[in-house]
Design an enzyme around this catalytic site. Structure first.
Site, PDB file in Angstrom:
ATOM      1  N   ASN A   1      17.429  12.556 -35.937  1.00  0.00           N
ATOM      2  CA  ASN A   1      17.953  12.119 -34.636  1.00  0.00           C
ATOM      3  C   ASN A   1      16.866  11.284 -33.979  1.00  0.00           C
ATOM      4  OD1 ASN A   1      19.082  11.776 -32.128  1.00  0.00           O
ATOM      5  ND2 ASN A   1      19.490  13.926 -31.741  1.00  0.00           N
TER       6      ASN A   1
ATOM      7  N   ARG B   1      21.899  10.725 -37.220  1.00  0.00           N
ATOM      8  CA  ARG B   1      22.868  10.857 -36.133  1.00  0.00           C
ATOM      9  C   ARG B   1      22.972   9.506 -35.411  1.00  0.00           C
ATOM     10  NH1 ARG B   1      21.976  12.609 -30.045  1.00  0.00           N
ATOM     11  NH2 ARG B   1      24.144  12.710 -29.386  1.00  0.00           N
TER      12      ARG B   1
ATOM     13  N   HIS C   1      29.854  14.124 -29.029  1.00  0.00           N
ATOM     14  CA  HIS C   1      29.610  15.482 -29.540  1.00  0.00           C
ATOM     15  C   HIS C   1      30.541  15.844 -30.700  1.00  0.00           C
ATOM     16  CE1 HIS C   1      28.095  16.462 -25.211  1.00  0.00           C
ATOM     17  NE2 HIS C   1      27.079  16.120 -25.982  1.00  0.00           N
TER      18      HIS C   1
ATOM     19  N   HIS D   1      31.524  22.282 -25.759  1.00  0.00           N
ATOM     20  CA  HIS D   1      30.107  21.997 -25.995  1.00  0.00           C
ATOM     21  C   HIS D   1      29.457  21.860 -24.622  1.00  0.00           C
ATOM     22  CE1 HIS D   1      26.691  20.085 -28.274  1.00  0.00           C
ATOM     23  NE2 HIS D   1      26.440  19.671 -27.041  1.00  0.00           N
ATOM     24  N   LEU D   2      28.775  22.919 -24.178  1.00  0.00           N
ATOM     25  CA  LEU D   2      28.226  22.970 -22.826  1.00  0.00           C
ATOM     26  C   LEU D   2      26.713  23.012 -22.894  1.00  0.00           C
ATOM     27  CD1 LEU D   2      30.666  25.675 -21.370  1.00  0.00           C
ATOM     28  CD2 LEU D   2      30.962  23.190 -21.391  1.00  0.00           C
ATOM     29  N   GLY D   3      26.095  21.857 -22.748  1.00  0.00           N
ATOM     30  CA  GLY D   3      24.644  21.764 -22.719  1.00  0.00           C
ATOM     31  C   GLY D   3      24.236  20.898 -21.547  1.00  0.00           C
TER      32      GLY D   3
ATOM     33  N   ARG E   1      24.696  14.196 -15.010  1.00  0.00           N
ATOM     34  CA  ARG E   1      25.817  13.246 -14.994  1.00  0.00           C
ATOM     35  C   ARG E   1      26.938  13.772 -14.104  1.00  0.00           C
ATOM     36  NH1 ARG E   1      26.299  12.903 -21.469  1.00  0.00           N
ATOM     37  NH2 ARG E   1      24.057  12.828 -21.838  1.00  0.00           N
TER      38      ARG E   1
ATOM     39  N   ASP F   1      18.703  22.246 -14.591  1.00  0.00           N
ATOM     40  CA  ASP F   1      18.728  23.357 -15.533  1.00  0.00           C
ATOM     41  C   ASP F   1      19.534  24.513 -14.953  1.00  0.00           C
ATOM     42  OD1 ASP F   1      18.038  25.683 -17.103  1.00  0.00           O
ATOM     43  OD2 ASP F   1      16.313  24.564 -17.869  1.00  0.00           O
TER      44      ASP F   1
ATOM     45  N   ARG G   1      19.668  27.528 -15.727  1.00  0.00           N
ATOM     46  CA  ARG G   1      18.899  28.760 -15.564  1.00  0.00           C
ATOM     47  C   ARG G   1      18.196  28.807 -14.210  1.00  0.00           C
ATOM     48  NH1 ARG G   1      15.973  27.821 -21.267  1.00  0.00           N
ATOM     49  NH2 ARG G   1      16.011  25.753 -20.295  1.00  0.00           N
TER      50      ARG G   1
ATOM     51  N   VAL H   1      24.114  25.923 -22.753  1.00  0.00           N
ATOM     52  CA  VAL H   1      24.713  26.741 -21.700  1.00  0.00           C
ATOM     53  C   VAL H   1      25.793  27.642 -22.292  1.00  0.00           C
ATOM     54  CG1 VAL H   1      26.004  26.707 -19.531  1.00  0.00           C
ATOM     55  CG2 VAL H   1      24.172  25.039 -19.923  1.00  0.00           C
ATOM     56  N   GLY H   2      26.636  27.083 -23.130  1.00  0.00           N
ATOM     57  CA  GLY H   2      27.731  27.858 -23.714  1.00  0.00           C
ATOM     58  C   GLY H   2      27.255  29.031 -24.554  1.00  0.00           C
TER      59      GLY H   2
ATOM     60  N   GLU I   1      24.583  20.892 -35.626  1.00  0.00           N
ATOM     61  CA  GLU I   1      24.914  19.509 -35.963  1.00  0.00           C
ATOM     62  C   GLU I   1      24.128  19.031 -37.179  1.00  0.00           C
ATOM     63  OE1 GLU I   1      25.666  17.286 -31.860  1.00  0.00           O
ATOM     64  OE2 GLU I   1      24.177  18.880 -31.673  1.00  0.00           O
TER      65      GLU I   1
END
Length: 396
Positions: free
Chosen positions: A8, A90, A179, A207-209, A240, A283, A285, A331-332, A383
């Site tokens: 990547n 990628r 994704h 896909h939760l990041g 975003r 973040d 967290r 996150v997910g 991935e």
């Protein structure tokens, strides 16, 4: 028997994971950061928890790849470069050209560069990495794996925008999604967990990041997805905005005296989302720690959950129900409360998460409450594994 690299490449970074194939065993992974910026950080993890780390100036991607390969040899992870039999790259944007991963030749490389206007920060960097590897390992099979290719199966009513049709014909103005490699991986894992063929399932994968996207999967194929022409659309993300009224963009440009559209796009991409709403952090967290005393941090999390629920609800309607919903990415996989709250808000559809099963991070598990009509699955994404699997698939 050989070794395959999943790569990547960013504009100033190079991330990699080295697999023993066909066993699919990870034997090393790492990254080189701050390429061409001075004082580059080089990290390699290998063996039984061993780690190599150094700082040195790495001038370009050619130097970064040479350094990585030399260090893999010095650390005796490989004996020589000939052990590497495949390199998978990628690539973010494959446009309408690439409906699957592709073996890289001169024509494919040119098309990747031509598609840079769809991903100006990512495709040029991927092309740089491809060229550098081709120079150092000219005889090794190189494969491009596109974030967008999984979504080329969407029906036209789901990928078209309600704008003059000639804009699609002339400029390729349509939804492409992102994704795709992650959504493809967790869909296959979900089918294995459910013990059914993927083609017989209806799934909603989340896909939760830092970036986030939600995909409706029908008959084993992407049916609809939340990201659009670029990865800016869809749910709220770390920095975003996600979906926004286009007229509001023009209004804000006028109010803020912004003349260049790219300056406004930069705000929506880098200063919005969780960080823009909370004023605290991008973040999740950090927001979780302060949300009890910081209303804006709580609002940012509530909006994140709200947008997820909207998309999942609409996709349940589009699919006519689902066999399972899937949580993945940073996150997910790790935010216990986000998973619980999303599931609780979707209880009307027969979705339920067992709090005890859900008390876990980053481990593949069925989280469903007993009696749930729709399963809830936690599946860590991989991935890089999909990338090296595509190398093997296309080699045959």
């Amino acid at each position: 028997m050989g070794k395959s690299l999943a790569i990547n490449a960013g504009s100033s970074t190079l991330k990699f994971k080295l697999f023993e194939m066909p066993e699919e065993k990870v034997i090393a992974e790492g990254a080189i950061d701050r390429i061409s910026l001075g004082n580059s950080l080089v990290e390699i993890k290998y063996g039984d928890g061993q780690k190599y780390e150094t700082h040195e100036d790495v001038n370009d991607h050619n130097a970064a790849i040479q350094l990585m390969l030399d260090q893999l040899t010095e650390l005796k992870i490989i004996t020589d470069f000939n052990e590497i039999t495949g390199v998978g790259h990628r690539v973010v944007a494959g446009g309408q050209e690439f409906k699957d991963s592709a073996i890289i030749d001169d024509d494919v490389l040119q098309k990747i560069e031509d598609l840079s206007e769809y991903a100006p920060l990512h495709n040029p960097a991927a092309a740089m990495g491809i060229k550098a590897f081709k120079k150092i390992l000219p005889n090794v099979l190189s494969v491009a794996v596109f974030d967008t290719s999984f979504h080329t199966s969407m029906p036209q009513e789901n990928y078209m925008y309600a704008i003059p049709y000639e804009y699609y014909e002339k400029f390729g103005a349509r939804k492409y999604g992102a994704h795709g490699t992650s959504h493809r991986y967790v869909a296959h894992r979900a089918a294995a967990m459910l013990g059914k063929p993927l083609k017989d399932l209806k799934l909603i994968t989340m896909h939760l990041g830092a970036g986030g996207s939600i995909t409706a999967i029908k008959d084993g194929k992407s049916f609809d997805t939340s990201m659009g022409f670029t990865p800016l659309a869809g749910i709220e993300m770390a920095t975003r905005s996600g979906d926004i009224d286009a007229s509001l963009v023009a209004y804000l440009m006028e109010k803020l005296n912004i003349e260049k559209p790219n300056d406004m796009i930069n705000i929506l991409n880098k200063k919005s989302g969780l960080v823009g709403v909370s004023g605290v952090s991008a973040d999740m967290r950090d927001l979780e720690k302060v949300q009890a005393k910081n209303p804006r941090a709580k609002l940012a999390r509530d909006m994140f959950i709200n947008r997820i629920v909207r998309y999942v609800g609409s996709y349940l309607a589009e699919l006519g129900g689902a066999d399972a919903i899937v949580f993945t990415a940073g996150v997910g996989e790790n935010d216990i409360m986000i998973r619980q709250e999303v599931a609780d808000k979707l209880a009307y559809f027969g979705i339920g998460v067992d709090p005890e099963k859900n008390d876990i991070r980053g481990v593949e598990r069925d989280l469903s409450k007993e009696g749930s009509k729709i399963k809830t699955l936690l599946i860590p994404t991989d991935e890089e594994l999909m990338i090296v699997r595509d190398i093997e698939r296309l080699r045959k």
